[in-house]
Design a protein around this motif. Sequence first.
Motif, PDB file in Angstrom:
ATOM      1  N   ALA A  93       0.840  -1.155  -0.028  1.00 49.31           N
ATOM      2  CA  ALA A  93       0.124  -0.017   0.014  1.00 49.31           C
ATOM      3  C   ALA A  93       0.928   1.283   0.109  1.00 49.31           C
ATOM      4  CB  ALA A  93      -1.004   0.138   1.278  1.00 49.31           C
ATOM      5  N   THR A  94       2.071   1.178   0.686  1.00 45.87           N
ATOM      6  CA  THR A  94       2.904   2.172   0.735  1.00 45.87           C
ATOM      7  C   THR A  94       3.602   2.601  -0.700  1.00 45.87           C
ATOM      8  OG1 THR A  94       4.578   1.176   1.850  1.00 45.87           O
ATOM      9  CG2 THR A  94       3.096   2.630   3.393  1.00 45.87           C
ATOM     10  N   GLU A  95       3.865   1.550  -1.318  1.00 46.99           N
ATOM     11  CA  GLU A  95       4.583   1.539  -2.649  1.00 46.99           C
ATOM     12  C   GLU A  95       3.774   2.291  -3.549  1.00 46.99           C
ATOM     13  OE1 GLU A  95       5.892  -2.246  -3.719  1.00 46.99           O
ATOM     14  OE2 GLU A  95       7.388  -2.503  -2.174  1.00 46.99           O
ATOM     15  N   GLN A  96       2.408   1.861  -3.439  1.00 47.65           N
ATOM     16  CA  GLN A  96       1.576   2.460  -4.406  1.00 47.65           C
ATOM     17  C   GLN A  96       1.267   3.920  -4.315  1.00 47.65           C
ATOM     18  OE1 GLN A  96      -2.320   0.226  -4.205  1.00 47.65           O
ATOM     19  NE2 GLN A  96      -1.366  -1.307  -5.313  1.00 47.65           N
ATOM     20  N   ASN A  97       1.086   4.403  -2.702  1.00 43.98           N
ATOM     21  CA  ASN A  97       0.712   5.899  -2.414  1.00 43.98           C
ATOM     22  C   ASN A  97       1.433   5.909  -1.058  1.00 43.98           C
ATOM     23  OD1 ASN A  97      -0.126   8.220  -1.868  1.00 43.98           O
ATOM     24  ND2 ASN A  97      -2.261   7.674  -1.831  1.00 43.98           N
ATOM     25  N   PRO A  98       2.473   6.776  -1.131  1.00 43.58           N
ATOM     26  CA  PRO A  98       3.479   7.007   0.059  1.00 43.58           C
ATOM     27  C   PRO A  98       2.633   7.759   1.143  1.00 43.58           C
ATOM     28  CG  PRO A  98       4.533   7.844  -1.781  1.00 43.58           C
ATOM     29  CD  PRO A  98       3.244   7.439  -2.535  1.00 43.58           C
ATOM     30  N   ASN A  99       1.580   8.612   0.855  1.00 42.07           N
ATOM     31  CA  ASN A  99       0.940   9.355   1.620  1.00 42.07           C
ATOM     32  C   ASN A  99      -0.434   8.443   2.031  1.00 42.07           C
ATOM     33  OD1 ASN A  99       2.798  11.436   1.587  1.00 42.07           O
ATOM     34  ND2 ASN A  99       1.800  12.407  -0.319  1.00 42.07           N
ATOM     35  N   ILE A 100      -0.482   7.489   1.823  1.00 42.68           N
ATOM     36  CA  ILE A 100      -1.658   6.691   2.346  1.00 42.68           C
ATOM     37  C   ILE A 100      -1.993   6.674   3.573  1.00 42.68           C
ATOM     38  CG2 ILE A 100      -0.916   4.420   2.510  1.00 42.68           C
ATOM     39  CD1 ILE A 100      -3.464   3.496   1.011  1.00 42.68           C
ATOM     40  N   GLU A 101      -3.278   6.850   4.181  1.00 42.66           N
ATOM     41  CA  GLU A 101      -3.532   6.931   5.702  1.00 42.66           C
ATOM     42  C   GLU A 101      -4.150   5.606   6.039  1.00 42.66           C
ATOM     43  OE1 GLU A 101      -6.558   9.866   6.066  1.00 42.66           O
ATOM     44  OE2 GLU A 101      -5.163  11.577   5.280  1.00 42.66           O
ATOM     45  N   LEU A 102      -3.752   5.483   7.503  1.00 35.99           N
ATOM     46  CA  LEU A 102      -4.422   4.000   8.209  1.00 35.99           C
ATOM     47  C   LEU A 102      -5.400   4.588   9.018  1.00 35.99           C
ATOM     48  CD1 LEU A 102      -4.336   1.093   8.674  1.00 35.99           C
ATOM     49  CD2 LEU A 102      -2.426   1.285  10.227  1.00 35.99           C
ATOM     50  N   HIS A 103      -6.576   3.988   9.115  1.00 32.56           N
ATOM     51  CA  HIS A 103      -7.508   4.577   9.986  1.00 32.56           C
ATOM     52  C   HIS A 103      -7.902   3.133  10.686  1.00 32.56           C
ATOM     53  CE1 HIS A 103      -9.349   7.771   7.146  1.00 32.56           C
ATOM     54  NE2 HIS A 103      -8.005   8.315   7.442  1.00 32.56           N
ATOM     55  N   ILE A 104      -7.492   3.267  11.948  1.00 32.73           N
ATOM     56  CA  ILE A 104      -7.850   2.001  12.909  1.00 32.73           C
ATOM     57  C   ILE A 104      -9.222   2.195  13.587  1.00 32.73           C
ATOM     58  CG2 ILE A 104      -6.870   0.732  14.842  1.00 32.73           C
ATOM     59  CD1 ILE A 104      -4.241   1.676  13.829  1.00 32.73           C
ATOM     60  N   ARG A 105      -9.854   1.303  13.364  1.00 31.11           N
ATOM     61  CA  ARG A 105     -11.266   1.047  13.974  1.00 31.11           C
ATOM     62  C   ARG A 105     -11.295   0.086  14.954  1.00 31.11           C
ATOM     63  NH1 ARG A 105     -16.379   3.180  12.116  1.00 31.11           N
ATOM     64  NH2 ARG A 105     -15.258   3.707  10.278  1.00 31.11           N
ATOM     65  N   ALA A 106     -11.043   0.274  16.465  1.00 28.95           N
ATOM     66  CA  ALA A 106     -10.865  -0.952  17.563  1.00 28.95           C
ATOM     67  C   ALA A 106     -11.834  -0.947  18.040  1.00 28.95           C
ATOM     68  CB  ALA A 106      -9.597  -0.472  18.129  1.00 28.95           C
ATOM     69  N   ASP A 107     -12.410  -1.983  18.513  1.00 34.67           N
ATOM     70  CA  ASP A 107     -13.397  -2.270  19.536  1.00 34.67           C
ATOM     71  C   ASP A 107     -12.949  -1.804  20.872  1.00 34.67           C
ATOM     72  OD1 ASP A 107     -15.855  -3.115  20.306  1.00 34.67           O
ATOM     73  OD2 ASP A 107     -15.039  -5.321  20.874  1.00 34.67           O
ATOM     74  N   ALA A 108     -14.021  -1.369  21.675  1.00 37.42           N
ATOM     75  CA  ALA A 108     -13.620  -0.706  23.135  1.00 37.42           C
ATOM     76  C   ALA A 108     -13.225  -1.710  23.788  1.00 37.42           C
ATOM     77  CB  ALA A 108     -15.020  -0.290  23.285  1.00 37.42           C
ATOM     78  N   HIS A 109     -13.247  -2.879  23.619  1.00 34.19           N
ATOM     79  CA  HIS A 109     -12.756  -3.896  24.607  1.00 34.19           C
ATOM     80  C   HIS A 109     -11.444  -4.558  24.245  1.00 34.19           C
ATOM     81  CE1 HIS A 109     -15.925  -3.139  27.331  1.00 34.19           C
ATOM     82  NE2 HIS A 109     -17.034  -3.284  26.195  1.00 34.19           N
ATOM     83  N   VAL A 110     -10.959  -4.249  23.053  1.00 36.96           N
ATOM     84  CA  VAL A 110      -9.747  -4.888  22.515  1.00 36.96           C
ATOM     85  C   VAL A 110      -8.479  -4.669  23.355  1.00 36.96           C
ATOM     86  CG1 VAL A 110      -9.122  -3.172  21.046  1.00 36.96           C
ATOM     87  CG2 VAL A 110      -8.772  -5.509  20.345  1.00 36.96           C
ATOM     88  N   ASP A 111      -7.612  -5.528  23.464  1.00 42.33           N
ATOM     89  CA  ASP A 111      -6.363  -5.324  24.514  1.00 42.33           C
ATOM     90  C   ASP A 111      -5.510  -4.230  23.477  1.00 42.33           C
ATOM     91  OD1 ASP A 111      -7.107  -6.976  26.441  1.00 42.33           O
ATOM     92  OD2 ASP A 111      -6.231  -8.672  25.476  1.00 42.33           O
ATOM     93  N   TYR A 112      -4.853  -3.411  24.397  1.00 41.21           N
ATOM     94  CA  TYR A 112      -3.991  -2.502  23.584  1.00 41.21           C
ATOM     95  C   TYR A 112      -2.650  -3.144  22.911  1.00 41.21           C
ATOM     96  CZ  TYR A 112      -0.874   1.473  22.854  1.00 41.21           C
ATOM     97  OH  TYR A 112      -0.162   2.599  22.275  1.00 41.21           O
ATOM     98  N   GLU A 113      -2.391  -4.321  23.235  1.00 44.62           N
ATOM     99  CA  GLU A 113      -1.428  -5.221  22.722  1.00 44.62           C
ATOM    100  C   GLU A 113      -1.554  -5.259  21.390  1.00 44.62           C
ATOM    101  OE1 GLU A 113       0.563  -9.564  23.240  1.00 44.62           O
ATOM    102  OE2 GLU A 113      -1.008  -8.867  24.576  1.00 44.62           O
TER     103      GLU A 113
END
Length: 139
Positions: A93-113
């Motif tokens: 994904a970074t090779e195709q577009n170096p300015n691509i954004e990653l949007h992380i949508r995490a569940d409220a109870h997911v471990d931070y690890e």
Amino acid sequence: MAFGSMDRGNRQLPMTEINVVPLVDVMLVLLVIFIITAPLLTHSVKVDLPKASSSPNITQPDHIEFALREDASLYWNGEPVTIDQLAPRFAGATEQNPNIELHIRADAHVDYEHVAKVMSIAAKAGLVRIGFVTDPSQQ
């Protein structure tokens, strides 16, 4: 200030009380000085702060929607993936577009690890724009 009399016939003991009147006078003078000088010591710096808006951030189509569930299952734009598949996908994904954004949508109870692992893999692959998607309606 009488500490005792000079008369030898009448023996008085020296006065053992502390005279606090001069101490109170000095403290009142210091209080007045501090009241006068305190407003002069405040330094104000004019800063042009950014204005916040409560409108949703409309993102460009070049972003990756990444979801993490409570059971540690991972989803890349809605498609289930494993942790081993992430490094090559992020690198591609970074090779195709170096300015691509990653949007992380995490569940409220997911471990931070798990979130930290995903962020670490993404950073190693060259993704520099990582953000978290939240739902402000849920309290």
